[in-house]
Design a protein around this motif. Structure first.
Motif, PDB file in Angstrom:
ATOM      1  N   VAL A   1      43.703  58.138  49.822  1.00  0.00           N
ATOM      2  CA  VAL A   1      43.429  58.170  51.234  1.00  0.00           C
ATOM      3  C   VAL A   1      43.296  56.827  51.592  1.00  0.00           C
ATOM      4  N   PHE A   2      44.036  56.741  53.122  1.00  0.00           N
ATOM      5  CA  PHE A   2      43.848  55.311  53.784  1.00  0.00           C
ATOM      6  C   PHE A   2      42.960  55.513  54.979  1.00  0.00           C
TER       7      PHE A   2
ATOM      8  N   PRO B   1      55.961  56.281  44.199  1.00  0.00           N
ATOM      9  CA  PRO B   1      56.627  57.134  44.785  1.00  0.00           C
ATOM     10  C   PRO B   1      56.520  58.618  44.263  1.00  0.00           C
ATOM     11  N   GLY B   2      56.559  59.492  45.101  1.00  0.00           N
ATOM     12  CA  GLY B   2      56.412  60.792  44.439  1.00  0.00           C
ATOM     13  C   GLY B   2      54.746  61.351  44.709  1.00  0.00           C
ATOM     14  N   GLN B   3      54.083  60.347  44.973  1.00  0.00           N
ATOM     15  CA  GLN B   3      52.636  60.635  44.972  1.00  0.00           C
ATOM     16  C   GLN B   3      52.043  61.031  46.266  1.00  0.00           C
ATOM     17  N   THR B   4      50.975  61.746  46.531  1.00  0.00           N
ATOM     18  CA  THR B   4      50.462  62.265  47.983  1.00  0.00           C
ATOM     19  C   THR B   4      49.450  61.253  48.628  1.00  0.00           C
ATOM     20  N   MET B   5      49.689  60.723  49.703  1.00  0.00           N
ATOM     21  CA  MET B   5      48.834  59.971  50.470  1.00  0.00           C
ATOM     22  C   MET B   5      48.455  60.710  51.564  1.00  0.00           C
ATOM     23  N   LEU B   6      47.063  60.503  52.175  1.00  0.00           N
ATOM     24  CA  LEU B   6      46.538  60.831  53.449  1.00  0.00           C
ATOM     25  C   LEU B   6      46.064  59.756  54.039  1.00  0.00           C
ATOM     26  N   VAL B   7      46.640  59.751  55.356  1.00  0.00           N
ATOM     27  CA  VAL B   7      46.391  58.698  56.590  1.00  0.00           C
ATOM     28  C   VAL B   7      45.272  59.470  57.621  1.00  0.00           C
TER      29      VAL B   7
ATOM     30  N   VAL C   1      47.835  50.893  62.619  1.00  0.00           N
ATOM     31  CA  VAL C   1      47.817  50.848  61.177  1.00  0.00           C
ATOM     32  C   VAL C   1      48.382  52.210  60.484  1.00  0.00           C
ATOM     33  N   ALA C   2      47.900  53.458  61.248  1.00  0.00           N
ATOM     34  CA  ALA C   2      48.023  54.656  60.728  1.00  0.00           C
ATOM     35  C   ALA C   2      49.463  54.975  61.167  1.00  0.00           C
ATOM     36  N   THR C   3      50.208  54.521  62.050  1.00  0.00           N
ATOM     37  CA  THR C   3      51.574  54.767  62.252  1.00  0.00           C
ATOM     38  C   THR C   3      52.558  54.063  61.302  1.00  0.00           C
ATOM     39  N   ALA C   4      52.105  52.922  61.107  1.00  0.00           N
ATOM     40  CA  ALA C   4      52.732  51.822  60.151  1.00  0.00           C
ATOM     41  C   ALA C   4      52.655  52.593  58.661  1.00  0.00           C
ATOM     42  N   LEU C   5      51.530  52.993  58.485  1.00  0.00           N
ATOM     43  CA  LEU C   5      51.485  53.691  57.019  1.00  0.00           C
ATOM     44  C   LEU C   5      52.310  54.913  56.901  1.00  0.00           C
ATOM     45  N   VAL C   6      52.474  55.554  57.865  1.00  0.00           N
ATOM     46  CA  VAL C   6      53.242  56.792  57.727  1.00  0.00           C
ATOM     47  C   VAL C   6      54.743  56.408  57.582  1.00  0.00           C
ATOM     48  N   ALA C   7      55.131  55.356  58.496  1.00  0.00           N
ATOM     49  CA  ALA C   7      56.490  54.939  58.102  1.00  0.00           C
ATOM     50  C   ALA C   7      56.873  54.298  57.066  1.00  0.00           C
ATOM     51  N   LEU C   8      55.981  53.348  56.631  1.00  0.00           N
ATOM     52  CA  LEU C   8      56.243  52.805  55.313  1.00  0.00           C
ATOM     53  C   LEU C   8      56.144  53.726  54.014  1.00  0.00           C
ATOM     54  N   GLY C   9      55.160  54.724  53.981  1.00  0.00           N
ATOM     55  CA  GLY C   9      54.820  55.537  52.881  1.00  0.00           C
ATOM     56  C   GLY C   9      56.097  56.353  52.853  1.00  0.00           C
ATOM     57  N   THR C  10      56.687  56.978  53.960  1.00  0.00           N
ATOM     58  CA  THR C  10      58.014  57.925  53.934  1.00  0.00           C
ATOM     59  C   THR C  10      58.827  57.107  53.173  1.00  0.00           C
ATOM     60  N   ALA C  11      59.314  55.874  53.956  1.00  0.00           N
ATOM     61  CA  ALA C  11      60.247  55.126  53.386  1.00  0.00           C
ATOM     62  C   ALA C  11      60.369  54.614  51.879  1.00  0.00           C
ATOM     63  N   ALA C  12      58.993  54.723  51.602  1.00  0.00           N
ATOM     64  CA  ALA C  12      58.569  54.236  49.965  1.00  0.00           C
ATOM     65  C   ALA C  12      58.768  55.613  48.974  1.00  0.00           C
ATOM     66  N   GLY C  13      59.078  56.514  49.513  1.00  0.00           N
ATOM     67  CA  GLY C  13      59.036  57.657  48.712  1.00  0.00           C
ATOM     68  C   GLY C  13      57.736  58.598  48.427  1.00  0.00           C
ATOM     69  N   MET C  14      56.699  58.105  49.324  1.00  0.00           N
ATOM     70  CA  MET C  14      55.332  58.941  49.187  1.00  0.00           C
ATOM     71  C   MET C  14      55.560  60.343  49.824  1.00  0.00           C
TER      72      MET C  14
ATOM     73  N   THR D   1      48.755  44.538  57.661  1.00  0.00           N
ATOM     74  CA  THR D   1      47.666  45.582  57.168  1.00  0.00           C
ATOM     75  C   THR D   1      47.842  46.836  56.184  1.00  0.00           C
ATOM     76  N   ALA D   2      48.849  47.637  56.807  1.00  0.00           N
ATOM     77  CA  ALA D   2      49.291  48.711  56.273  1.00  0.00           C
ATOM     78  C   ALA D   2      50.080  48.286  54.995  1.00  0.00           C
ATOM     79  N   TYR D   3      51.020  47.651  54.996  1.00  0.00           N
ATOM     80  CA  TYR D   3      51.968  47.134  53.872  1.00  0.00           C
ATOM     81  C   TYR D   3      50.757  46.811  52.636  1.00  0.00           C
ATOM     82  N   ARG D   4      50.107  45.984  52.942  1.00  0.00           N
ATOM     83  CA  ARG D   4      49.020  45.409  51.869  1.00  0.00           C
ATOM     84  C   ARG D   4      48.523  46.613  51.296  1.00  0.00           C
ATOM     85  N   MET D   5      47.839  47.333  52.327  1.00  0.00           N
ATOM     86  CA  MET D   5      47.081  48.672  51.676  1.00  0.00           C
ATOM     87  C   MET D   5      47.771  49.499  50.834  1.00  0.00           C
ATOM     88  N   LEU D   6      49.171  49.628  51.188  1.00  0.00           N
ATOM     89  CA  LEU D   6      50.027  50.636  50.697  1.00  0.00           C
ATOM     90  C   LEU D   6      50.696  50.035  49.067  1.00  0.00           C
TER      91      LEU D   6
END
Length: 321
Positions: free
Chosen positions: A218-219, A155-161, A168-181, A142-147
């Motif tokens: 925002v997620f 990459p470089g943009q700002t996201m709010l979880v 889902v929230a912890t996945a979004l944090v890990a995936l977003g950080t790894a993707a350069g957000m 779910t987090a992967y598809r959302m992001l």
């Protein structure tokens, strides 16, 4: 066989409908496979099933569990994809009008054995344990598809979880950080915010706090409790990606702000088999492993369900056999 199941719908006291015990061994139709389950993770969807949401009364008893990992008859280690739909016609099986999730029509993964279409199993990466792999099919997908599919972020943009500690929230944090957000997170307690920081969040805030600046996206998985803050926190022309409303829907959608600020609101539901394959490969390449807050044997499922109902999550709740 052993299973964790919902005996009947109970909207007001969902845990009263939870049973741990024996269910009939499943039959395996042509084109389907039997997976000997080693681990399955808990999702909010399981609580909705206990309440009778999204499932017809005549579907009970229903074995719970939308996702899991286990072993096929030939010894292959696999991850289960919980969306059952016709990808050959629609391309994206989540858009199939007749698509369903495990536990809505077909019995789920919290059992000795789960039976799914052959295309609904993918090879388990060697670097993930069964417990870690069992987190991927619902919350992390779910987090992967959302992001990566729905948000349009770069990459470089700002996201709010919104909400710091759920699956889902912890996945979004890990995936977003790894993707350069640049990843910002809100959380109700200091402990939940600390967890988000441990996972790589660049900044954390108390729920409802005015942010230093508006974000690109925002997620949302929370709904009514955070919706107003989400609308106020996104930039003009920004995006709110919604995959859930655990606190209920918001009757005040703030439509004036929506059209005046030209905010995009995008729905997102689970993910496709191809997206699950992409998620597993991305995690392998970046060395990402899901955060497991609680790991219990399936025989102690009631304890894990109680934690989720009380909001006492710190990552995924996983049951093992």
């Amino acid at each position: 066989m052993f299973a964790v199941y919902a005996a009947e719908p109970n909207p007001d006291a969902p845990l009263d409908a939870l049973r741990v015990g024996e269910r009939p061994d499943p039959e395996v139709p042509d084109g389907w496979v039997a997976v000997s389950v080693r681990a399955a993770s808990l999702n909010m969807h399981d609580l909705w099933t206990l309440r009778g949401v999204g499932i017809k009364p005549d579907q009970f008893p229903m074995i719970l569990g939308c996702d899991g990992a286990g072993v096929l008859g030939d010894g292959s280690e696999v991850v289960v994809h919980g969306v059952v739909g016709d990808a050959s016609v629609y391309g994206d099986e989540t858009l199939d009008p007749k698509r369903t999730l495990l536990t809505e029509k077909y019995q789920g993964t919290l059992a000795d054995t789960v039976v799914v279409p052959a295309r609904n199993v993918l090879p388990k990466p060697d670097g993930l344990s069964f417990a870690e792999a069992a987190c991927m099919g619902t919350a992390w997908l779910t987090a992967y598809r959302m992001l990566f599919t729905r948000s349009g972020l770069r990459p470089g943009q700002t996201m709010l979880v919104q909400g710091a500690s759920g699956g889902v929230a912890t996945a979004l944090v890990a995936l977003g950080t790894a993707a350069g957000m640049r990843v910002w997170v809100t959380g109700r307690t200091e402990e939940k915010r600390a967890l988000a920081e441990e996972l790589g969040a660049h900044r954390t805030f108390e729920s409802g706090t005015r942010l230093p600046e508006r974000v690109d996206a925002v997620f949302e998985t929370v709904g009514k409790a955070t919706w107003g803050h989400s609308m106020r926190s996104v930039k003009p022309g920004g995006t709110i990606v919604v995959s859930g409303s655990t606190s209920g829907p918001d009757a005040n959608a703030d439509l004036q702000r929506l059209f005046f600020m030209q905010i995009r609101v995008v729905g997102s539901m689970m993910g496709t088999r191809d997206e699950l394959a992409g998620l597993l490969e991305f995690c392998r390449l970046r060395g990402i492993r899901p955060t497991i807050g609680t790991e219990l044997p399936m025989t102690e499922a009631a304890e894990g369900f109680g934690q989720m109902l009380a909001g006492e999550t710190a990552g995924k709740i996983v049951f093992t056999r």
